[in-house]
Design a protein around this motif. Structure first.
Motif: not given
Length: 509
Positions: A447-455, A470-475, A496-502, A504-508
């Motif tokens: 869905g969304v890949f974000a690095s060195l910024g703000q989402v 993973k994740p398939g949703g938000l990284f 959804n967000c598991e695997g993100s290096r930061v 993510v609140a409200n994501c399970f």
């Protein structure tokens, strides 16, 4: 060639920064309300225009009649020169006191009519209905506004943008047009006519609108333009203006190594409405804007871009160091290295109620943004493809508010099937990012890949996206992230967000 020196205008004022123009475009509608009566007077004074005085609102006008008559006569004459209407409504480029002139179905007659129009300080021309005006060679004409004006303008550009000083010098032989240069307010009503460059003709565009010139072009087809410089069909230089209405530009090419604009290059002020750009190309080594390249101030509405391409960026449309507003338009099936449909580089761009469909690029299959602000509202970004990152949208060192939009069905062979964010600020509000795919062996963030910024996500939905890793949703990596409790990140694969290096609140999961 007939020359009428008395009809020449004074040289235009010096160049202003394009960022000044950009700010004016975005905030101009707020000026009158914020400034009030004193602000309007200040603007009038800055432009050497007559400003209303508070005394004019008083009942006692004694002693003012003679002066008022003189001002009225002066303003009436000024409006006639500018093309204003007798009822007080302002005119637009190409409108004025001249009677409309019918141009027979003969390219020599069209050239003659434009030569006369310049000599007489402007004209309204009407082409023969459904006629094809075939041009077989460039029109030989000394460019009387070149030399000092262009040298000063380009010196100012180089000072503002030091990298431009390294660009190769311009070759005047590359900057040819098949029709006389537009120096004055000239309107051309096409009546469905076609202006075409002959198959075996030398390279030339159709129209060059020079400093102080004003072109209004409507209901015409421009075909097979070819320029060794910018603007395959039309070049609007800095200090010039043009209005293009219900016009089709097809099979035109710019070969400029550093510039582009296969269909149109605008460095002045351009309004495009109800027009179509098909199979145009910015073919230079760093060609930008296959259909249209903007470096000035642009308003683009209800237009379509299909099958255009650029070597560097902006297959359909590129905004480079300019200010542009795009409304109710469609970009479909265009191609570039970056930004298959739309590209905004070192610019301010606003796109609203627009479709970006089925475009392809290495980065940013639909839209690419770099060192720029691009405001997106009411967009459909669907079915675009990137061989690298950002199947739908890619942004690098930029600001991207995305409101009330859908990013769906896009594919990246790198990361960020829907949106790829690097060193940027992405603000997602009331939008959906769904059914996008990141399909490379190491791809993540379907869905969304974000690095060195703000989402920041507000009242939005990231759902049904897929990534190989993973994740398939938000990284998120080395970036700040905010997800409000009205946002859903669900049904993404493999997570959804598991695997993100930061975290993510409200994501399970």
């Amino acid at each position: 060639m007939t020359t009428y020196q008395g009809g020449r205008r004074a040289a235009p004022p010096g160049r202003r920064s394009r960022w000044f123009l950009a700010g004016g475009l975005v905030a101009g509608s707020l000026v009158a309300g914020a400034a009030g009566f004193p602000g309007v007077a200040a603007v009038a004074a800055d432009r050497n225009l007559p400003a209303a005085s508070p005394a004019l609102w008083a009942d006692d006008h004694s002693g003012e009649r003679d002066r008022g008559d003189a001002v009225e006569d002066r303003d009436h004459a000024r409006e006639e020169r500018r093309g204003g209407k007798e009822d007080g409504r302002p005119g637009r480029p190409g409108q004025g006191p001249h009677a409309e002139v019918a141009v027979p179905c003969d390219p020599a007659k069209l050239i003659s009519a434009l030569v006369r129009a310049n000599a007489e300080g402007g004209a309204h021309l009407r082409l023969a209905s459904k006629c094809t005006y075939e041009l077989t060679h460039a029109f030989q004409q000394p460019d009387e506004y070149d030399g000092g004006i262009r040298d000063a303008r380009e010196a100012a550009d180089s000072a503002e943008n030091p990298g431009d000083a390294e660009a190769p010098p311009r070759n005047p032989q590359h900057d040819r047009a098949g029709l006389p240069v537009i120096y004055h307010p000239i309107s051309i009503r096409g009546e469905g006519a076609t202006i075409v460059r002959g198959v075996h003709a030398e390279a030339f565009r159709f129209f060059t609108v020079r400093d102080g010139g004003e072109l209004t072009l409507s209901d015409v087809v421009l075909r097979n333009g070819l320029s060794a410089a910018e603007g395959g069909s039309i070049h609007v230089v800095h200090g010039a203006s043009a209005v293009v209405e219900r016009t089709t530009i097809v099979d035109s090419t710019s070969l400029s190594a550093e510039g582009g604009g296969g269909g149109i290059f605008n460095d002045g002020h351009l309004v495009v409405t109800g027009s179509t750009f098909v199979d145009n190309h910015a073919a230079g080594t760093k060609g930008k804007g296959g259909g249209l390249l903007n470096g000035g101030v642009l308003s683009l509405e209800t237009s379509r871009f299909r099958g255009n391409s650029a070597v560097a960026y902006g297959g359909g449309f590129a905004n480079y160091r300019g200010a542009a507003e795009v409304h109710s338009s469609t970009f479909a099936g265009n191609n570039a290295a970056q930004g298959g449909g739309v590209a905004s580089f070192s610019a301010r761009t606003r796109v609203a109620d627009t479709k970006v469909l089925g475009n392809t690029a290495q980065t940013g299959g639909g839209i690419a943004n770099s060192d720029a602000l691009i405001f997106l509202r009411g967009l459909e970004v669907r079915d675009n493809t990137a061989t690298g990152n950002g199947g739908g949208i890619s942004t690098f060192q930029g600001l991207v508010p995305l409101d009330d939009s859908v990013v769906s069905g896009n594919t990246a062979r790198g990361s960020g099937g829907g949106i790829h964010v690097q060193k940027s600020n992405l603000l997602l509000r009331r939008s959906e990012v769904d059914r996008n795919h990141a399909v490379g062996a190491a791809s993540t963030g379907g869905g969304v890949f974000a690095s060195l910024g703000q989402v920041s996500l507000y009242a939005s939905r990231i759902a049904g996206n897929v990534a190989i890793v993973k994740p398939g949703g938000l990284f998120v990596d080395k970036a700040r992230v905010k997800v409000d409790d009205e946002t859903d990140i669900i049904d993404n694969e493999p997570t959804n967000c598991e695997g993100s290096r930061v975290p993510v609140a409200n994501c399970f999961r």
